[in-house]
Design a protein around this motif. Structure first.
Motif, PDB file in Angstrom:
ATOM      1  N   PHE A  68       0.821  -1.208   0.000  1.00  0.00           N
ATOM      2  CA  PHE A  68       0.000   0.000   0.000  1.00  0.00           C
ATOM      3  C   PHE A  68       0.853   1.256   0.000  1.00  0.00           C
ATOM      4  CE2 PHE A  68      -3.871  -2.289   0.676  1.00  0.00           C
ATOM      5  CZ  PHE A  68      -3.486  -3.411   1.403  1.00  0.00           C
ATOM      6  N   LYS A  69       0.343   2.281  -0.702  1.00  0.00           N
ATOM      7  CA  LYS A  69       0.992   3.593  -0.675  1.00  0.00           C
ATOM      8  C   LYS A  69       0.489   4.348   0.548  1.00  0.00           C
ATOM      9  CE  LYS A  69       0.559   3.552  -5.689  1.00  0.00           C
ATOM     10  NZ  LYS A  69      -0.263   4.066  -6.799  1.00  0.00           N
ATOM     11  N   ASN A  70       1.263   5.306   0.983  1.00  0.00           N
ATOM     12  CA  ASN A  70       0.874   6.136   2.120  1.00  0.00           C
ATOM     13  C   ASN A  70       0.579   7.539   1.606  1.00  0.00           C
ATOM     14  OD1 ASN A  70       0.328   6.858   4.688  1.00  0.00           O
ATOM     15  ND2 ASN A  70       2.344   6.333   5.533  1.00  0.00           N
ATOM     16  N   SER A  71      -0.598   8.059   1.892  1.00  0.00           N
ATOM     17  CA  SER A  71      -0.942   9.396   1.415  1.00  0.00           C
ATOM     18  C   SER A  71      -1.212  10.309   2.593  1.00  0.00           C
ATOM     19  CB  SER A  71      -2.203   9.339   0.528  1.00  0.00           C
ATOM     20  OG  SER A  71      -3.351   9.275   1.339  1.00  0.00           O
ATOM     21  N   GLY A  72      -1.260  11.616   2.326  1.00  0.00           N
ATOM     22  CA  GLY A  72      -1.520  12.580   3.382  1.00  0.00           C
ATOM     23  C   GLY A  72      -2.966  12.599   3.816  1.00  0.00           C
ATOM     24  N   GLU A  73      -3.881  12.102   2.955  1.00  0.00           N
ATOM     25  CA  GLU A  73      -5.307  12.145   3.252  1.00  0.00           C
ATOM     26  C   GLU A  73      -5.702  10.884   4.014  1.00  0.00           C
ATOM     27  OE1 GLU A  73      -9.477  13.118   0.876  1.00  0.00           O
ATOM     28  OE2 GLU A  73      -7.598  12.856  -0.225  1.00  0.00           O
ATOM     29  N   LYS A  74      -5.919  11.015   5.317  1.00  0.00           N
ATOM     30  CA  LYS A  74      -6.191   9.853   6.161  1.00  0.00           C
ATOM     31  C   LYS A  74      -7.651   9.828   6.600  1.00  0.00           C
ATOM     32  CE  LYS A  74      -1.547   8.906   7.744  1.00  0.00           C
ATOM     33  NZ  LYS A  74      -0.732   8.321   8.811  1.00  0.00           N
ATOM     34  N   VAL A  75      -8.199   8.616   6.634  1.00  0.00           N
ATOM     35  CA  VAL A  75      -9.583   8.407   7.038  1.00  0.00           C
ATOM     36  C   VAL A  75      -9.601   7.347   8.127  1.00  0.00           C
ATOM     37  CG1 VAL A  75     -11.899   7.771   6.280  1.00  0.00           C
ATOM     38  CG2 VAL A  75     -10.336   8.880   4.666  1.00  0.00           C
ATOM     39  N   SER A  76     -10.291   7.628   9.224  1.00  0.00           N
ATOM     40  CA  SER A  76     -10.433   6.616  10.270  1.00  0.00           C
ATOM     41  C   SER A  76     -11.822   5.988  10.183  1.00  0.00           C
ATOM     42  CB  SER A  76     -10.205   7.223  11.651  1.00  0.00           C
ATOM     43  OG  SER A  76     -11.192   8.197  11.926  1.00  0.00           O
ATOM     44  N   ILE A  77     -11.857   4.655  10.309  1.00  0.00           N
ATOM     45  CA  ILE A  77     -13.108   3.902  10.321  1.00  0.00           C
ATOM     46  C   ILE A  77     -13.092   2.994  11.542  1.00  0.00           C
ATOM     47  CG2 ILE A  77     -14.543   2.207   9.120  1.00  0.00           C
ATOM     48  CD1 ILE A  77     -13.350   3.181   6.497  1.00  0.00           C
ATOM     49  N   LYS A  78     -14.128   3.115  12.338  1.00  0.00           N
ATOM     50  CA  LYS A  78     -14.250   2.293  13.540  1.00  0.00           C
ATOM     51  C   LYS A  78     -15.473   1.397  13.406  1.00  0.00           C
ATOM     52  CE  LYS A  78     -14.630   2.587  18.589  1.00  0.00           C
ATOM     53  NZ  LYS A  78     -14.792   3.517  19.746  1.00  0.00           N
ATOM     54  N   LEU A  79     -15.265   0.085  13.530  1.00  0.00           N
ATOM     55  CA  LEU A  79     -16.363  -0.878  13.414  1.00  0.00           C
ATOM     56  C   LEU A  79     -16.965  -1.170  14.782  1.00  0.00           C
ATOM     57  CD1 LEU A  79     -14.702  -3.493  11.012  1.00  0.00           C
ATOM     58  CD2 LEU A  79     -16.178  -1.576  10.386  1.00  0.00           C
ATOM     59  N   ASN A  80     -18.280  -1.344  14.791  1.00  0.00           N
ATOM     60  CA  ASN A  80     -18.963  -1.705  16.033  1.00  0.00           C
ATOM     61  C   ASN A  80     -19.915  -2.871  15.766  1.00  0.00           C
ATOM     62  OD1 ASN A  80     -20.215  -1.922  18.485  1.00  0.00           O
ATOM     63  ND2 ASN A  80     -21.380  -0.020  18.306  1.00  0.00           N
TER      64      ASN A  80
END
Length: 480
Positions: A31-43
């Motif tokens: 995977f590439k690393n980009s400046g645009e980060k998204v967090s996803i939390k599963l429940n």
């Protein structure tokens, strides 16, 4: 995998991606690393609807085309749709009597005035539709559900005596209920079990173009409550599913109100079927939420969708990611509804709609034709459309479009009886849905419609993982 925090355990995941850059349900490990980060939390503790399945429709057109191909290509397509190694379709539809994606008009009840249906026959289906279904069943390890949909009764049962439009004459309500029962028996005799029905494909009509038969909401409720439901019950077929409506979502509320107005009306309705043609851009979440809230224990199944009014583009994956496709509404919708029918990339239509549906209580999503030719047919009315698999019978060539892989991102990894689970995400533009399968695995489907790569931080309980999703890409992330 990149762990974003050494103090927490790294979540073990498999990532599969289909993208504008050329991935086709490809397993991604770097995977590439980009400046645009998204967090996803599963429940997974917060659950929503239970999944019925995903799949497509057995039509005479698709079955006819499979018969024109070499045995190798026929087998290749069927296994691609139904095997565990392929898309593993779990929910399917077929037409009862002919439809526009038939080669001609035909009925299982050809003898006029035959009220007891003594001459009922499915002979028309025996050379194409039935072999297609049986070969699909043979290719499927898990099996799949089939529901039938009539486009119209035979003209002799209708007030206009035509294939198109008109209404079922009241004197034939019991005959038409018997038709459904006989259909189940006839298919059973061929080794095919029917799971259920929609009462009528597009009861509001289709502009008097191809096979249709009209009902108002209350007329359909009356037919089901007083004729179809009791007949199936009397014949020992009370476990068959009956789905009401079966047309576009913008009118859903009035049909829901009729079907579920009281216990007597709702007794025989197992759920509601919907189409996307009011807009392949707008999901209509309010209508879907309304349907669920009115009848929370009932099924809500997207029973038909396709990129319509469009000739397929052959062997050009890039086209399916571009905003070039139109639908019927681009030319024909009233001015006030034009905004619902923009030019829109075919892959984006499918990915957006399926995720949007799953996030609004829909438990099944069924595509239309599985196979069409390079013209978008055959179709007796010349109502050309696109299917996920396009074939050229003259040269025995097969093209798996990006739509095939888009469907597989859901059907292959979100299995029947899975439960949609809650998630939180930091980016509203990234579409996401998640489901926990009966075996405990979790499938997270992401759609990045933007033109830039995003880095995802996915967390479950105390574990997390970082990976990236390409620009213009759909991903399924599997957590075992």
């Amino acid at each position: 995998m990149i762990s974003c925090n050494s103090k927490v355990k790294t979540l073990s995941v498999e990532v599969f991606e289909t993208s504008e850059t050329g991935n086709k349900l490809s397993k991604i490990t770097e995977f590439k690393n980009s400046g645009e980060k998204v967090s996803i939390k599963l429940n997974p503790e917060e659950t929503f609807q239970t999944i019925t399945g995903f799949g497509g429709a057995f039509t005479e057109s698709s079955a006819y085309l499979l018969n024109t191909l070499s045995k190798e290509n026929r087998k290749k397509i069927i296994e691609a749709y139904f095997s565990k190694e392929g898309a593993n379709y779990s929910l399917t539809r077929t037409h009862m009597n002919s439809c526009d994606f038939s080669l001609s008009n035909y009925s299982y009840t050809p003898v006029e005035g035959d009220k007891n249906l003594e001459h009922f026959t499915i002979e028309e289906d025996k050379d194409d539709l039935i072999p297609f279904i049986k070969d699909a069943l043979a290719a499927s390890t898990d099996g799949f559900k089939i529901f039938g949909s009539p486009w119209t009764a035979a003209p002799w049962m209708k007030d206009n005596n035509k294939w198109v439009g008109g209404k079922l004459l009241p004197e034939y309500y019991d005959t038409w209920a018997l038709f459904f029962s006989k259909y189940v028996d006839a298919y059973k005799a061929e080794g095919i079990d029917i799971w259920g029905f929609t009462v009528e494909n597009e009861p509001l009509g289709n502009g008097n173009n191809w096979e249709s038969m009209h009902y108002t909401p209350d007329e359909m409720t009356n037919f089901v409550q007083n004729h179809l439901g009791p007949k199936l019950e009397t014949d020992g077929k009370g476990d068959l599913k009956i789905l009401g409506y079966d047309q576009n979502r913008e009118h859903l509320k009035e049909w829901i109100d009729s079907q579920f107005k009281n216990a007597e009306a709702s007794k025989y309705f197992d759920g509601t079927a919907i189409h996307w043609y009011a807009s392949t851009f707008e999901v209509f979440p309010e209508e879907l939420q309304y349907a669920h809230n009115k009848a929370p224990s009932k099924l809500l199944i997207q029973s038909e969708a396709c990129v319509d009014a469009q000739v397929p583009v052959w062997r050009d994956d890039a086209w399916y990611w571009k905003k070039e496709a139109t639908d019927w509404g681009w030319d024909w919708a009233p001015e006030k509804d034009k905004y619902l029918h923009p030019k829109y990339a075919p892959v984006n239509r499918y990915a957006r709609d399926i995720i949007g549906c799953l996030n609004n209580w829909v438990d099944g999503w069924v595509d239309w034709n599985m196979v069409l030719d390079t013209k978008g047919g055959p179709n007796w009315f010349k109502n050309w459309c696109i299917a996920p698999v396009i074939v050229n019978p003259d040269t025995d060539e097969v093209y798996f479009t990006p739509l095939y892989y888009t469907m597989a991102h859901f059907s292959k990894y979100i299995r029947p009886e899975a439960k949609i689970i809650a998630l939180e995400k930091s980016d509203d533009k990234l579409m996401a849905t998640a489901a926990q399968n009966p075996d405990g695995s979790i499938a997270v489907v992401l759609f990045n419609e933007s033109k830039s790569l995003k880095t995802i931080n996915l967390s479950l309980n105390e574990n997390n993982v970082e990976f990236s999703i390409d620009a213009q890409a759909i991903q399924t992330v599997v957590i075992q």
